[in-house]
Motif scaffolding. Structure first.
Motif, PDB file in Angstrom:
ATOM      1  N   CYS A 301       0.809  -1.217   0.000  1.00  0.00           N
ATOM      2  CA  CYS A 301       0.000   0.000   0.000  1.00  0.00           C
ATOM      3  C   CYS A 301       0.845   1.270   0.000  1.00  0.00           C
ATOM      4  N   TRP A 302       2.121   1.176   0.319  1.00  0.00           N
ATOM      5  CA  TRP A 302       2.924   2.402   0.422  1.00  0.00           C
ATOM      6  C   TRP A 302       4.341   2.277  -0.171  1.00  0.00           C
ATOM      7  N   GLN A 303       4.717   1.098  -0.638  1.00  0.00           N
ATOM      8  CA  GLN A 303       6.096   0.889  -1.073  1.00  0.00           C
ATOM      9  C   GLN A 303       6.508   1.835  -2.215  1.00  0.00           C
ATOM     10  N   ASP A 304       5.599   2.099  -3.149  1.00  0.00           N
ATOM     11  CA  ASP A 304       5.946   2.955  -4.290  1.00  0.00           C
ATOM     12  C   ASP A 304       6.113   4.425  -3.901  1.00  0.00           C
ATOM     13  N   LEU A 305       5.757   4.774  -2.639  1.00  0.00           N
ATOM     14  CA  LEU A 305       5.889   6.162  -2.197  1.00  0.00           C
ATOM     15  C   LEU A 305       7.152   6.398  -1.374  1.00  0.00           C
ATOM     16  N   GLN A 306       7.964   5.401  -1.197  1.00  0.00           N
ATOM     17  CA  GLN A 306       9.127   5.495  -0.329  1.00  0.00           C
ATOM     18  C   GLN A 306      10.085   6.610  -0.736  1.00  0.00           C
ATOM     19  N   GLY A 307      10.269   6.808  -2.016  1.00  0.00           N
ATOM     20  CA  GLY A 307      11.253   7.803  -2.476  1.00  0.00           C
ATOM     21  C   GLY A 307      10.714   9.213  -2.583  1.00  0.00           C
ATOM     22  N   VAL A 308       9.446   9.446  -2.244  1.00  0.00           N
ATOM     23  CA  VAL A 308       8.841  10.772  -2.432  1.00  0.00           C
ATOM     24  C   VAL A 308       9.553  11.862  -1.628  1.00  0.00           C
ATOM     25  N   PRO A 309       9.849  11.681  -0.342  1.00  0.00           N
ATOM     26  CA  PRO A 309      10.475  12.775   0.422  1.00  0.00           C
ATOM     27  C   PRO A 309      11.812  13.213  -0.177  1.00  0.00           C
ATOM     28  N   GLU A 310      12.656  12.223  -0.499  1.00  0.00           N
ATOM     29  CA  GLU A 310      13.964  12.571  -1.043  1.00  0.00           C
ATOM     30  C   GLU A 310      13.840  13.238  -2.410  1.00  0.00           C
ATOM     31  N   GLN A 311      12.980  12.684  -3.275  1.00  0.00           N
ATOM     32  CA  GLN A 311      12.820  13.260  -4.613  1.00  0.00           C
ATOM     33  C   GLN A 311      12.203  14.652  -4.554  1.00  0.00           C
ATOM     34  N   ALA A 312      11.246  14.837  -3.640  1.00  0.00           N
ATOM     35  CA  ALA A 312      10.627  16.157  -3.491  1.00  0.00           C
ATOM     36  C   ALA A 312      11.647  17.189  -3.049  1.00  0.00           C
ATOM     37  N   GLY A 313      12.472  16.818  -2.089  1.00  0.00           N
ATOM     38  CA  GLY A 313      13.502  17.745  -1.630  1.00  0.00           C
ATOM     39  C   GLY A 313      14.482  18.104  -2.745  1.00  0.00           C
ATOM     40  N   GLU A 314      14.887  17.098  -3.517  1.00  0.00           N
ATOM     41  CA  GLU A 314      15.820  17.356  -4.620  1.00  0.00           C
ATOM     42  C   GLU A 314      15.184  18.255  -5.680  1.00  0.00           C
ATOM     43  N   ASN A 315      13.915  17.990  -5.997  1.00  0.00           N
ATOM     44  CA  ASN A 315      13.230  18.823  -6.992  1.00  0.00           C
ATOM     45  C   ASN A 315      13.135  20.272  -6.549  1.00  0.00           C
ATOM     46  N   VAL A 316      12.829  20.485  -5.264  1.00  0.00           N
ATOM     47  CA  VAL A 316      12.719  21.856  -4.758  1.00  0.00           C
ATOM     48  C   VAL A 316      14.083  22.546  -4.803  1.00  0.00           C
ATOM     49  N   ARG A 317      15.151  21.829  -4.446  1.00  0.00           N
ATOM     50  CA  ARG A 317      16.494  22.433  -4.505  1.00  0.00           C
ATOM     51  C   ARG A 317      16.857  22.804  -5.947  1.00  0.00           C
ATOM     52  N   GLN A 318      16.540  21.900  -6.908  1.00  0.00           N
ATOM     53  CA  GLN A 318      16.804  22.204  -8.309  1.00  0.00           C
ATOM     54  C   GLN A 318      15.976  23.405  -8.783  1.00  0.00           C
ATOM     55  N   ALA A 319      14.741  23.468  -8.321  1.00  0.00           N
ATOM     56  CA  ALA A 319      13.879  24.578  -8.708  1.00  0.00           C
ATOM     57  C   ALA A 319      14.417  25.903  -8.179  1.00  0.00           C
ATOM     58  N   GLU A 320      14.885  25.897  -6.945  1.00  0.00           N
ATOM     59  CA  GLU A 320      15.437  27.133  -6.375  1.00  0.00           C
ATOM     60  C   GLU A 320      16.706  27.568  -7.097  1.00  0.00           C
ATOM     61  N   LEU A 321      17.529  26.589  -7.521  1.00  0.00           N
ATOM     62  CA  LEU A 321      18.736  26.920  -8.280  1.00  0.00           C
ATOM     63  C   LEU A 321      18.361  27.531  -9.635  1.00  0.00           C
ATOM     64  N   LYS A 322      17.401  26.939 -10.318  1.00  0.00           N
ATOM     65  CA  LYS A 322      16.976  27.468 -11.602  1.00  0.00           C
ATOM     66  C   LYS A 322      16.319  28.847 -11.456  1.00  0.00           C
ATOM     67  N   SER A 357       1.352  15.356  -3.202  1.00  0.00           N
ATOM     68  CA  SER A 357      -0.093  15.176  -3.072  1.00  0.00           C
ATOM     69  C   SER A 357      -0.459  13.702  -3.097  1.00  0.00           C
ATOM     70  N   ALA A 358       0.287  12.894  -3.865  1.00  0.00           N
ATOM     71  CA  ALA A 358      -0.018  11.468  -3.971  1.00  0.00           C
ATOM     72  C   ALA A 358       0.044  10.778  -2.618  1.00  0.00           C
ATOM     73  N   ALA A 359       1.015  11.167  -1.791  1.00  0.00           N
ATOM     74  CA  ALA A 359       1.137  10.530  -0.477  1.00  0.00           C
ATOM     75  C   ALA A 359      -0.085  10.822   0.387  1.00  0.00           C
TER      76      ALA A 359
END
Length: 457
Positions: A301-322, A357-359
């Motif tokens: 029920c939750w295994q596919d969401l395991q990487g969301v926190p790390e990926q979200a943080g990386e995306n936000v850091r990339q967005a702030e750099l851009k 939002s998926a989580a």
């Protein structure tokens, strides 16, 4: 008034013009002179009198000469007019039809030279002013001059038919020539308007270097326009004028919109920066959600969401750099770069928003189905029954193409309900199975309606 031969005319045409001039001059003698001439002949002049028959033949020969001269003049005038038409066509049109027209005109012109030469020979061969002109010589002159006149008239008719056939080509050429001057003027005015727009933008503090470079690239095209169609050809000049006007108009439009574009980029910078900050806060809430999912539901029920926190943080850091890069591009007024970077930021934040939002959505849906799985079951059963009624409408037996997938959907629903009977139900599998069943049923309904709509049933 007779036509005056130009320097470009051939000796044959010059000689013919002189002959025509003599004839017209004779025809234009004042009435008093015409009345005096017979008296001079009768009262001791140098010309001997040969009687009425000879003089009648002389008069008829002179009339034939005058008619031939008039025919020659008409043919020469028509040929000159038609040459102007041919030059108009060749200035604009290089098609096979235009080339054929030029070749045909050259052939007719050679024929005109031939009959003109015959006419001049006939005129030169007979001196109708001789005192001792015999009646037989005058008759021969009349016959040859009449023949020359008829040949000139025949070629004139041939020339007229050829001119009539040039109508479509000439009309097309004249249309293009009529478009030429306005098109060139529009191009010039377009360049001026673009230059003025750039000056206005620069006065407001914006550089617009890329637009200035695009406008500068049009300078050689303006030079060619100023050199004229005589050097570069009418079709090419028309195409060049239209292209310059179009490109200059684009530069002007972008220059006029540049202040608005700069303000829009400033607004997007602020908006995306605020959104990135909000997503940073939201992504921090994903880990507590995952913790609850792990505690209450099975791994599936939750295994596919395991990487969301790390990926979200990386995306936000990339967005702030851009965003920083986009701000630098905006400060340097590199508008295309700033726009592209902001689009990248938006894509990163959209992806982050969906995963975060998926989580939360997952936990909400699992809580709902755990509390009341019957709601999802009833929703799916209703969809199946509604499709079955539609499949049976107006029929005694359903179409197998419709009945088979609906029967399979019933069986699939029953199997999904069975997965809830264990100690640790996989609620997520249950939800996705029921969604898949409803999608299958919806496709069957759409197929039935499409087929009945096509058949009018």
């Amino acid at each position: 008034m007779t036509a005056t031969p130009s320097q470009s005319d051939s000796p044959l045409v010059v000689r013919a013009h002189r002959v025509v001039g003599d004839a017209v001059t004779l025809l234009a003698l004042p009435l008093v002179a015409a009345l005096v001439l017979p008296v001079a002949f009768a009262g001791g002049g140098t010309r001997r009198w040969f009687g009425g028959r000879a003089e009648n033949q002389r008069a008829e020969a002179q009339a034939a000469k005058d008619a031939a001269a008039a025919a020659f003049y008409e043919l020469d005038t028509a040929q000159r007019d038609l040459r102007i038409s041919i030059e108009t066509i060749t200035a604009v049109d290089d098609s096979p039809a235009a080339r054929r027209a030029v070749a045909d005109f050259e052939a007719i012109s050679r024929r005109i030279d031939e009959v003109s030469h015959q006419y001049i020979q006939a005129v030169d061969a007979h001196d109708l002013d001789r005192d001792d002109l015999e009646a037989s010589a005058a008759a021969r002159a009349r016959t040859e001059l009449t023949r020359a006149k008829d040949e000139l008239a025949n070629v004139k008719r041939e020339l007229d038919r050829f001119a009539d056939g040039l109508g479509p080509l000439l009309g097309k050429a004249e249309t293009q020539l009529a478009r030429l001057a306005p098109a060139v003027e529009r191009a010039r005015q377009g360049l001026l308007a673009a230059s003025n727009a750039l000056d206005g933008v620069r006065a407001s503090g914006l550089k617009a270097d890329d637009l200035a470079a695009r406008l500068a690239a049009l300078a050689p095209e303006l030079t060619k326009l100023n050199q004229g169609a005589g050097q570069h050809g009418v079709p090419q000049t028309l195409e060049r004028a239209e292209r310059v006007a179009r490109e200059a108009g684009a530069v002007r439009a972008e220059a006029e919109r540049l202040p608005e574009r700069a303000a829009e980029i400033d607004h997007r910078l602020v908006s995306l920066r605020t959104r990135a900050q909000a997503l940073t806060t939201r992504s921090e809430q994903v880990e507590p959600i995952l913790s609850e999912l792990r505690r209450r539901f099975t791994v599936a029920c939750w295994q596919d969401l395991q990487g969301v926190p790390e990926q979200a943080g990386e995306n936000v850091r990339q967005a702030e750099l851009k965003l920083k890069e986009a701000q630098a591009a905006r400060d340097e007024q590199r508008w295309p770069d700033a726009t592209a970077l902001l689009s990248t930021v938006r894509a990163l934040l959209n992806s982050t928003d969906e995963s975060v939002s998926a989580a939360g959505d997952r936990l909400q849906r699992l809580n709902a189905v755990q509390k009341d799985p019957a709601a999802e079951i009833d929703r799916t059963r209703f969809a199946i029954r509604d499709a079955q009624r539609l499949a049976m409408a107006g029929r005694n037996t359903p179409d197998p193409r419709h009945a088979r997938p609906l029967d399979d959907s019933v069986a699939r629903l029953e199997r999904a309900m069975g997965t809830l009977e264990g100690r640790h139900p996989d609620y997520w599998h249950f939800l996705t199975e029921l969604e898949a069943v409803r999608e299958t049923v919806a496709r069957v309904v759409a197929q039935i309606r499409e087929e009945r709509g096509a058949s009018g049933g």
